[in-house]
Design a protein around this motif. Structure first.
Motif, PDB file in Angstrom:
ATOM      1  N   ASN A 226       0.771  -1.241   0.000  1.00 54.46           N
ATOM      2  CA  ASN A 226       0.000   0.000   0.000  1.00 54.46           C
ATOM      3  C   ASN A 226       0.810   1.304   0.000  1.00 54.46           C
ATOM      4  O   ASN A 226       0.726   2.118  -0.913  1.00 54.46           O
ATOM      5  CB  ASN A 226      -0.959  -0.006   1.192  1.00 54.46           C
ATOM      6  CG  ASN A 226      -2.011   1.081   1.117  1.00 54.46           C
ATOM      7  OD1 ASN A 226      -2.297   1.603   0.038  1.00 54.46           O
ATOM      8  ND2 ASN A 226      -2.593   1.421   2.247  1.00 54.46           N
ATOM      9  N   PHE A 227       1.635   1.511   1.051  1.00 52.69           N
ATOM     10  CA  PHE A 227       2.414   2.740   1.178  1.00 52.69           C
ATOM     11  C   PHE A 227       3.882   2.543   0.799  1.00 52.69           C
ATOM     12  O   PHE A 227       4.699   3.462   0.959  1.00 52.69           O
ATOM     13  CB  PHE A 227       2.354   3.260   2.621  1.00 52.69           C
ATOM     14  CG  PHE A 227       0.974   3.642   3.092  1.00 52.69           C
ATOM     15  CD1 PHE A 227       0.057   4.197   2.227  1.00 52.69           C
ATOM     16  CD2 PHE A 227       0.602   3.453   4.420  1.00 52.69           C
ATOM     17  CE1 PHE A 227      -1.219   4.561   2.659  1.00 52.69           C
ATOM     18  CE2 PHE A 227      -0.662   3.823   4.874  1.00 52.69           C
ATOM     19  CZ  PHE A 227      -1.582   4.369   3.984  1.00 52.69           C
ATOM     20  N   ALA A 228       4.221   1.354   0.304  1.00 49.60           N
ATOM     21  CA  ALA A 228       5.622   1.030   0.003  1.00 49.60           C
ATOM     22  C   ALA A 228       6.120   1.817  -1.202  1.00 49.60           C
ATOM     23  O   ALA A 228       5.341   2.251  -2.059  1.00 49.60           O
ATOM     24  CB  ALA A 228       5.776  -0.460  -0.257  1.00 49.60           C
ATOM     25  N   ARG A 229       7.444   1.980  -1.269  1.00 52.18           N
ATOM     26  CA  ARG A 229       8.057   2.734  -2.363  1.00 52.18           C
ATOM     27  C   ARG A 229       8.387   1.881  -3.580  1.00 52.18           C
ATOM     28  O   ARG A 229       8.566   2.405  -4.669  1.00 52.18           O
ATOM     29  CB  ARG A 229       9.341   3.399  -1.868  1.00 52.18           C
ATOM     30  CG  ARG A 229       9.088   4.675  -1.118  1.00 52.18           C
ATOM     31  CD  ARG A 229      10.389   5.428  -1.008  1.00 52.18           C
ATOM     32  NE  ARG A 229      10.181   6.705  -0.353  1.00 52.18           N
ATOM     33  CZ  ARG A 229      11.066   7.277   0.437  1.00 52.18           C
ATOM     34  NH1 ARG A 229      12.210   6.680   0.670  1.00 52.18           N
ATOM     35  NH2 ARG A 229      10.822   8.439   0.986  1.00 52.18           N
ATOM     36  N   ASP A 230       8.514   0.577  -3.376  1.00 59.91           N
ATOM     37  CA  ASP A 230       8.840  -0.277  -4.517  1.00 59.91           C
ATOM     38  C   ASP A 230       7.902  -1.479  -4.558  1.00 59.91           C
ATOM     39  O   ASP A 230       7.034  -1.637  -3.704  1.00 59.91           O
ATOM     40  CB  ASP A 230      10.312  -0.716  -4.482  1.00 59.91           C
ATOM     41  CG  ASP A 230      10.663  -1.551  -3.262  1.00 59.91           C
ATOM     42  OD1 ASP A 230       9.782  -2.292  -2.780  1.00 59.91           O
ATOM     43  OD2 ASP A 230      11.811  -1.494  -2.800  1.00 59.91           O
ATOM     44  N   LYS A 231       8.081  -2.312  -5.553  1.00 66.01           N
ATOM     45  CA  LYS A 231       7.237  -3.492  -5.749  1.00 66.01           C
ATOM     46  C   LYS A 231       7.861  -4.750  -5.144  1.00 66.01           C
ATOM     47  O   LYS A 231       7.426  -5.864  -5.415  1.00 66.01           O
ATOM     48  CB  LYS A 231       6.993  -3.714  -7.250  1.00 66.01           C
ATOM     49  CG  LYS A 231       6.302  -2.548  -7.949  1.00 66.01           C
ATOM     50  CD  LYS A 231       4.887  -2.352  -7.432  1.00 66.01           C
ATOM     51  CE  LYS A 231       4.183  -1.225  -8.205  1.00 66.01           C
ATOM     52  NZ  LYS A 231       2.801  -0.985  -7.703  1.00 66.01           N
ATOM     53  N   ALA A 232       8.867  -4.549  -4.322  1.00 66.32           N
ATOM     54  CA  ALA A 232       9.540  -5.649  -3.610  1.00 66.32           C
ATOM     55  C   ALA A 232      10.073  -6.737  -4.548  1.00 66.32           C
ATOM     56  O   ALA A 232       9.740  -7.918  -4.393  1.00 66.32           O
ATOM     57  CB  ALA A 232       8.613  -6.255  -2.563  1.00 66.32           C
ATOM     58  N   PRO A 233      10.937  -6.375  -5.510  1.00 69.34           N
ATOM     59  CA  PRO A 233      11.557  -7.406  -6.344  1.00 69.34           C
ATOM     60  C   PRO A 233      12.462  -8.328  -5.535  1.00 69.34           C
ATOM     61  O   PRO A 233      12.843  -9.405  -6.013  1.00 69.34           O
ATOM     62  CB  PRO A 233      12.361  -6.587  -7.365  1.00 69.34           C
ATOM     63  CG  PRO A 233      12.638  -5.282  -6.676  1.00 69.34           C
ATOM     64  CD  PRO A 233      11.419  -5.024  -5.847  1.00 69.34           C
ATOM     65  N   TRP A 234      12.804  -7.905  -4.330  1.00 66.35           N
ATOM     66  CA  TRP A 234      13.672  -8.660  -3.433  1.00 66.35           C
ATOM     67  C   TRP A 234      12.920  -9.727  -2.629  1.00 66.35           C
ATOM     68  O   TRP A 234      13.525 -10.510  -1.892  1.00 66.35           O
ATOM     69  CB  TRP A 234      14.370  -7.699  -2.463  1.00 66.35           C
ATOM     70  CG  TRP A 234      13.470  -6.595  -1.979  1.00 66.35           C
ATOM     71  CD1 TRP A 234      13.403  -5.314  -2.469  1.00 66.35           C
ATOM     72  CD2 TRP A 234      12.500  -6.660  -0.933  1.00 66.35           C
ATOM     73  NE1 TRP A 234      12.458  -4.581  -1.788  1.00 66.35           N
ATOM     74  CE2 TRP A 234      11.892  -5.379  -0.834  1.00 66.35           C
ATOM     75  CE3 TRP A 234      12.095  -7.664  -0.044  1.00 66.35           C
ATOM     76  CZ2 TRP A 234      10.883  -5.087   0.092  1.00 66.35           C
ATOM     77  CZ3 TRP A 234      11.094  -7.377   0.877  1.00 66.35           C
ATOM     78  CH2 TRP A 234      10.503  -6.107   0.945  1.00 66.35           C
ATOM     79  N   LEU A 235      11.602  -9.763  -2.743  1.00 65.48           N
ATOM     80  CA  LEU A 235      10.792 -10.690  -1.955  1.00 65.48           C
ATOM     81  C   LEU A 235      11.049 -12.131  -2.384  1.00 65.48           C
ATOM     82  O   LEU A 235      11.064 -12.443  -3.584  1.00 65.48           O
ATOM     83  CB  LEU A 235       9.315 -10.349  -2.131  1.00 65.48           C
ATOM     84  CG  LEU A 235       8.332 -10.822  -1.048  1.00 65.48           C
ATOM     85  CD1 LEU A 235       8.614 -10.125   0.268  1.00 65.48           C
ATOM     86  CD2 LEU A 235       6.893 -10.562  -1.487  1.00 65.48           C
ATOM     87  N   ASN A 236      11.265 -13.018  -1.419  1.00 64.48           N
ATOM     88  CA  ASN A 236      11.463 -14.431  -1.722  1.00 64.48           C
ATOM     89  C   ASN A 236      10.141 -15.097  -2.097  1.00 64.48           C
ATOM     90  O   ASN A 236       9.066 -14.623  -1.723  1.00 64.48           O
ATOM     91  CB  ASN A 236      12.074 -15.160  -0.522  1.00 64.48           C
ATOM     92  CG  ASN A 236      13.533 -14.811  -0.321  1.00 64.48           C
ATOM     93  OD1 ASN A 236      14.181 -14.236  -1.210  1.00 64.48           O
ATOM     94  ND2 ASN A 236      14.076 -15.146   0.838  1.00 64.48           N
TER      95      ASN A 236
END
Length: 219
Positions: free
Chosen positions: A192-202
């Motif tokens: 929701n308020f995050a700056r990126d789309k979390a490409p680092w997410l496992n």
């Protein structure tokens, strides 16, 4: 997902509960600006700050100090304290004026308040003021925990002092994901308020658009 009755849910505040990341970036950049010795240095720090929303104010300030030429240890510590003092004075108003995800107040419909923890990079005394202002001090009855010491140290202490129970870390930042992995606990990303789309997410780490969606998926 882990049963709400058994798990302890540890929520980040900035970027998850509060839409405060941009406000806080402005505060730290404003605090650092008087000590920048060139426009390039200012731009470099600004970029670093915005690209690392999950890092603490201490880590970001240390990054800036390392870019200062010929700075003695004593002088660097004085500059660091001045920056941090300025940031603290700016950041309280920035957080108090931020938007809150209103579904935060619905967490206890699915999770007992004794299983809810707020763990933030925010200064401890400031965090208490913010929690009271927004009224979520009654939601996270297991603990409202700020820094210093570091967020990683705080999380380790929390896990070590708990006799039983499974932990789940809920955040928007890669640095919190790294902490969760180091402690072998589940990590949940809120977009929701995050700056990126979390490409680092496992692959084994869950992603939800909002706290509301997260709540809906709790057993």
């Amino acid at each position: 997902m882990t049963s709400a009755k058994n798990a302890i849910y540890v929520f980040d505040m900035d970027g998850v509960i509060l839409d405060s990341l941009d406000n806080l970036s402005s505060c730290l950049i404003k605090a650092v600006e008087p000590f920048c010795q060139s426009n390039e240095q200012y731009k470099e720090f600004s970029k670093f700050d915005k690209n690392n929303p999950g890092l603490s104010r201490f880590e970001k300030t240390d990054f800036f100090l390392e870019s200062l030429p010929n700075s003695s240890h004593i002088n660097a510590e004085k500059i660091k304290q001045q920056i941090l003092d300025q940031f603290d004075s700016f950041s309280l108003d920035a957080r108090l004026s931020s938007k809150i995800d209103e579904t935060t107040y619905a967490l206890t419909k699915k999770i007992p308040s004794r299983n809810l923890v707020l763990l933030s990079n925010c200064d401890n005394s400031q965090l208490r003021v913010i929690a009271a202002h927004f009224g979520f001090h009654q939601i996270f009855s297991r603990g409202i925990i700020g820094t210093p010491p570091s967020k990683k140290t705080r999380f380790e202490d929390l896990v070590n002092k708990t006799d039983s129970g499974t932990f789940v870390s809920i955040s928007d930042s890669e640095s919190d994901a790294i902490i969760a992995r180091s402690l072998n606990i589940d990590f949940v990303f809120i977009q929701n308020f995050a700056r990126d789309k979390a490409p680092w997410l496992n692959r084994d780490e869950k992603r939800f658009e909002t706290i509301k969606e997260f709540i809906a998926n709790i057993d």
